[in-house]
Design an enzyme around this catalytic site. Structure first.
Site, short mmCIF file in Angstrom:
data_model
loop_
_atom_site.label_atom_id
_atom_site.label_comp_id
_atom_site.label_asym_id
_atom_site.label_seq_id
_atom_site.Cartn_x
_atom_site.Cartn_y
_atom_site.Cartn_z
N CYS A 86 49.65 38.65 44.31
CA CYS A 86 48.37 38.02 44.02
C CYS A 86 48.26 37.88 42.51
O CYS A 86 48.31 38.89 41.79
CB CYS A 86 47.25 38.92 44.56
SG CYS A 86 45.59 38.35 44.19
N CYS A 131 48.32 30.76 42.07
CA CYS A 131 47.68 31.54 43.14
C CYS A 131 48.62 31.51 44.33
O CYS A 131 49.15 30.44 44.68
CB CYS A 131 46.34 30.91 43.50
SG CYS A 131 45.56 31.62 44.96
N1 DGL Z 1 46.37 34.90 46.40
C1 DGL Z 1 45.43 35.22 45.35
C2 DGL Z 1 46.03 34.88 43.99
O1 DGL Z 1 47.24 34.74 43.90
C3 DGL Z 1 44.10 34.62 45.67
C4 DGL Z 1 43.01 35.17 44.84
C5 DGL Z 1 41.66 35.21 45.47
O2 DGL Z 1 41.49 35.91 46.47
O3 DGL Z 1 40.78 34.57 44.91
O4 DGL Z 1 45.36 34.77 43.01
#
Ligand code: DGL
Length: 264
Positions: A74, A184
């Site tokens: 993440c 993301c």
């Molecule tokens: N997969 C997360 C990232 O890479 C998503 C972040 C979120 O939950 O806003 O930032």
């Protein structure tokens, strides 16, 4: 034996499965445990303190499963929490950040787009990386408001998604970006749509393969690669909707895995 223990991977939700897939491809004999913290998604809107608290909660859960290394799949959690995680726990952490460096090296137009969450784009770590690699280029940062929510609801191919993406890409295209950095781990699932919306001259970059390579390198350096010669076992847990996690994984992998609900 520590070598046989699993690689722990967590994300704010189901997006981190894009990284899980790269890891299971690069390291087919490793066992993995994936946590989708969908109940608390999106992290991108949360404060640094909240993101840190959630990252600690997920880390503690993976440590209960005896993981030998943790991949923070993440960008938002990495850019806001990985320094503290590394200084608090005695195991290696692999993080993921928007891949500005390769985009900055290869851009011809000297204009690079970065699509990421508010939490990532406003983090100190992102500012540091940007300052380091993107001095002589223009970085057009766009917050992907609402994208994670739609993916978490299983609405990748919805008209809302198309409308949002169109509105986020328009200013970047107008400024002639030739690289789009996906900051993301949910966004790689949007690549087929993004490709249709962008001309071939715009290269889309995500960090999944690089994270898998780095995970392999760190396991090797620490002498904790799994010596097994049979395919690894893979457990994916979610504190959200099991069906949504199942749907995104099944179209995306050839490995055998199990999905279960878990309260964490
Ligand atoms: N997969 C997360 C990232 O890479 C998503 C972040 C979120 O939950 O806003 O930032």
């Amino acid at each position: 034996m520590v070598q046989n223990q699993a690689i722990g991977i967590f994300d704010s939700g189901i997006g981190g499965t894009s990284i899980w897939k790269e890891i299971t491809t690069a390291l087919p004999n490793e066992n993995t445990i994936f946590l989708a913290d969908s109940k608390y998604a999106p992290y991108g809107k949360r404060s640094k303190e909240e993101i840190l608290a959630l990252s600690i909660k997920n880390t503690e859960k993976l440590l209960e499963f005896n993981c030998k290394i943790i991949v923070v799949a993440c960008n938002t959690a990495t850019t806001n929490a990985i320094k503290v995680l590394r200084s608090t726990y005695d195991i290696p952490f692999i993080g993921i950040e928007p891949a500005i460096k390769p985009a900055a090296i290869h851009t011809q137009t000297k204009k690079v787009g970065v699509l990421a969450t508010k939490g990532t784009l406003s983090s100190e770590l992102f500012a540091e990386t940007s300052d380091l690699y993107a001095q002589n280029i223009e970085v057009i940062e766009v917050i992907g408001t609402g994208l994670v929510e739609l993916i978490e609801e299983g609405k990748i191919h919805s008209s809302e998604m198309h409308e949002l993406l169109h509105s986020y890409l328009t200013p970047m295209v107008a400024q002639h970006i030739d690289h789009l950095v996906l900051g993301c781990t949910h966004y790689p699932y949007l690549i087929p749509i993004l490709k249709k919306m962008l001309s071939n001259s715009v290269k889309i970059i995500d960090s999944g393969e690089a994270v898998a390579r780095q995970t392999k390198a760190i396991l090797t350096t620490n002498k904790i690669l799994n010596p097994s010669t049979t395919p690894g076992k893979h457990m994916l847990y979610t504190n959200g909707d099991i069906q949504v996690l199942q749907d995104i994984v099944k179209t995306n992998t050839a490995v055998t895995y199990a999905v279960e609900g878990l309260d964490f």
